[in-house]
Motif scaffolding. Sequence first.
Motif: not given
Length: 353
Positions: A194-217
């Motif tokens: 459960c912690l791994g699940f939450a960390l994947v979404w929060a770290v990848l999809g919130n933290l890193l996504a916001c720091l290096f925000l891109s929209a994609g092809p």
Amino acid sequence: MRNAFLKTLSADLRQMLPFHVFVLAHMALVVGILTWHADFTAAAYLQYAAQFGPVYFLGLPAILLLGKLVAGVFRNPKAPLAWVTLPTPALLGHLAGAAAVFGSVILFMGSFTTFKTMMPALRNGFPYDRVQADLDALFFGGVDPGPRLMALFGNPHILSILEWNYSVAWTAFAFVPLFFIVLRARGAFRLRYCLGFALVWAVLGNLLACLFLSAGPAFYGHVTGDAARFAAQLRMLDNGVVAAFQTYLWQNHLQDVAGLGTGISAFPSVHVGVTMMNALFLREFSRTAGFLGFAYVFIILMSSALFGWHYLIDGYTSILVVLLLHVALKRLFAARPAAPAEDLKPSPSPAIP
């Protein structure tokens, strides 16, 4: 009976406390930013309660009970309901604890999408698409990988299968295992998952996504003004499920409104990240399961670029970050004091009459 129920529920909540605390801390941060931003149309909590609530509290339990009924028919045709017994107070306590975890998951996903919807406003657009697209092409021999993959797998029948897999099958692979692990696993494994699940979404999809925000092809033309770069690739997706969902996301982005799955960000890929997380846990069960899990990671990675959702570097980054998170969690749990023996016993069957 009441004491047994409360004792089991208390132990369950105590064992999963780090996960619940993480969810509440994440929510507090998101709500604080939402309040500061003063745009409550970005809130996605009600949408996830309406969609995920019936899945975790009605749909999946019904499928589980139906499966046990079918198994009972095959094992003992003369008494197919022999497995049905009155639930013990301890079982009810465990089910209540599991319900609390599902509630936290729904709350967490609402927070995740709420923050993801706000990210373009927080970053004043999508500043990193050009550099990420150029870097992606550099790693792929000087050409954009998405159009090249479309040339290889652009057959309509192949595209239909991969579209279904990327949307429907991936969603099941991402959220259904959590249900069974929360119900049937006990001790450190359940908490670590459960912690791994939450960390994947929060770290990848919130933290890193916001720091290096891109929209994609898929949205490259909208955010850079260069509509020609991925135009041929995107034309191959016209009138399909992917194109319809991409239109839905862009319209919600323009209106700054949250909904189920809304928010646009490419780097890094949560699709690849969640798949990688499950593959790593499967590898702990057996090499064969792990091999199949990693093969599915490759399929999702290629599909993410094929359909214009991501640059390939988004998936590369997700694989690396999730691997580091998985190793870090395993070492953290290995350093913890061993749990009492009773906490490590398999959960009783959640079947009820």
